[in-house]
Design a protein around this motif. Structure first.
Motif, short mmCIF file in Angstrom:
data_model
loop_
_atom_site.label_atom_id
_atom_site.label_comp_id
_atom_site.label_asym_id
_atom_site.label_seq_id
_atom_site.Cartn_x
_atom_site.Cartn_y
_atom_site.Cartn_z
N VAL A 62 -0.33 9.61 4.22
CA VAL A 62 -1.29 8.83 3.43
C VAL A 62 -2.68 8.77 4.07
CG1 VAL A 62 -0.78 6.54 4.39
CG2 VAL A 62 -1.40 6.75 1.98
N ASP A 63 -2.85 9.33 5.27
CA ASP A 63 -4.14 9.34 5.94
C ASP A 63 -4.75 7.93 5.99
OD1 ASP A 63 -6.31 10.48 7.31
OD2 ASP A 63 -7.41 10.83 5.45
N TYR A 64 -3.98 6.99 6.56
CA TYR A 64 -4.45 5.60 6.65
C TYR A 64 -5.59 5.47 7.64
CZ TYR A 64 -1.64 5.32 10.92
OH TYR A 64 -1.12 5.53 12.17
N VAL B 59 5.64 -2.62 7.68
CA VAL B 59 4.69 -1.64 8.21
C VAL B 59 3.81 -1.21 7.04
CG1 VAL B 59 4.44 0.56 9.40
CG2 VAL B 59 6.46 -0.87 9.85
N LEU B 60 2.52 -1.55 7.15
CA LEU B 60 1.61 -1.33 6.03
C LEU B 60 0.44 -0.45 6.45
CD1 LEU B 60 1.43 -5.05 4.83
CD2 LEU B 60 3.06 -3.29 4.14
N PRO B 61 0.40 0.79 5.93
CA PRO B 61 -0.79 1.61 6.16
C PRO B 61 -1.96 1.00 5.37
CG PRO B 61 0.80 2.77 4.77
CD PRO B 61 1.41 1.47 5.14
N ARG B 62 -3.14 0.98 5.98
CA ARG B 62 -4.29 0.34 5.34
C ARG B 62 -5.40 1.35 5.14
NH1 ARG B 62 -4.59 -5.10 6.04
NH2 ARG B 62 -5.78 -4.90 4.11
N TYR B 63 -6.12 1.21 4.03
CA TYR B 63 -7.18 2.15 3.70
C TYR B 63 -8.15 1.49 2.72
CZ TYR B 63 -3.38 2.71 0.32
OH TYR B 63 -2.34 2.47 -0.55
N PRO B 64 -9.43 1.88 2.77
CA PRO B 64 -10.42 1.27 1.88
C PRO B 64 -10.44 1.84 0.47
CG PRO B 64 -11.51 2.73 3.44
CD PRO B 64 -10.05 2.70 3.81
N GLU B 65 -10.07 3.11 0.30
CA GLU B 65 -10.08 3.72 -1.02
C GLU B 65 -8.66 3.88 -1.56
OE1 GLU B 65 -11.58 5.69 1.56
OE2 GLU B 65 -13.52 4.72 1.30
N THR C 75 0.88 -1.17 0.00
CA THR C 75 0.00 0.00 0.00
C THR C 75 0.92 1.21 0.00
OG1 THR C 75 -0.10 -0.01 2.42
CG2 THR C 75 -1.90 -1.14 1.24
N LEU C 76 0.40 2.35 -0.40
CA LEU C 76 1.24 3.55 -0.45
C LEU C 76 1.76 3.88 0.95
CD1 LEU C 76 2.42 5.93 -1.99
CD2 LEU C 76 0.26 7.15 -1.57
N GLY C 77 3.07 4.05 1.05
CA GLY C 77 3.70 4.35 2.32
C GLY C 77 4.22 3.12 3.05
#
Length: 143
Positions: free
Chosen positions: A73-75, A94-100, A32-34
Motif C-alpha cells: 500500500v506504500d504507506y 496495525v494501520l498503514p497511514r497515508y494522506p491520499e 485504511t487499506l491493508g
C-alpha cells in the motif's frame, strides 16, 4: 492455540501469517487499506503476561509486517494500536497511514484521520471474498 479475540477477527479465514506466538490477520473492517490485527495466540489479557518469547518474536514480525505493507500500500506512516477494551486478548491493530486515498479491487480507501489519530469509526467492512483476496495479496508480500 486459538483464543476468542482471534475468532472475533475471523481466524482462520483471515490468517495472513502464523508465527510461534502471534498471528497476523486481515482486519475485516479496514480503517485504511491493508489494516491488520496482530494477535497473540496465548490467553494473556495483559501485555506483561506474555512469555518472553512472544516479546522477542515481535523483533521479527514487525519488520516483516512493515515490508509487506509498504510493498502493498506504500504507506507514509504506520500505527500500532493496543486497545483491548472490547476484545480482551493481547493484540494490536496495525494501520498503514497515508494522506491520499488508495484504490484496491474497485474500492476506495481514504485515511479519514490523517494526519491525526486514526478514525476507527470510518472503517470500511469488506466481505469474505474480498477478505480472502486481500489476505492472499498481503500474504504474498511477506518474506
Amino acid at each position: 492455540m486459538t483464543n476468542a479475540t482471534m475468532t472475533t477477527f475471523g481466524y482462520p479465514d483471515t490468517l495472513v501469517r502464523a508465527f510461534d506466538h502471534w498471528a497476523v490477520l486481515i482486519r475485516p473492517a479496514q480503517v485504511t487499506l491493508g489494516s491488520l490485527v496482530l494477535v497473540s495466540t496465548s490467553d494473556a489479557t495483559a501485555f506483561g503476561e506474555l512469555p518472553a518469547g512472544a516479546h522477542a518474536e515481535l523483533g521479527t514480525i514487525i519488520p516483516a509486517i512493515e515490508r509487506a505493507l509498504s510493498n502493498f500500500v506504500d504507506y507514509e506512516k504506520i500505527n500500532y494500536l493496543m486497545l483491548m477494551m472490547v476484545d480482551p486478548h493481547v493484540h494490536f491493530h496495525v494501520l498503514p497511514r497515508y494522506p491520499e486515498s488508495r484504490s484496491w479491487n474497485g474500492l476506495d480507501f481514504s485515511d479519514a484521520g490523517w494526519p491525526g489519530q486514526p478514525d476507527l469509526k470510518s472503517a470500511q467492512a469488506i466481505d469474505p471474498v474480498q477478505q480472502s483476496v486481500l489476505r492472499a495479496e498481503i500474504a504474498g508480500r511477506f518474506d
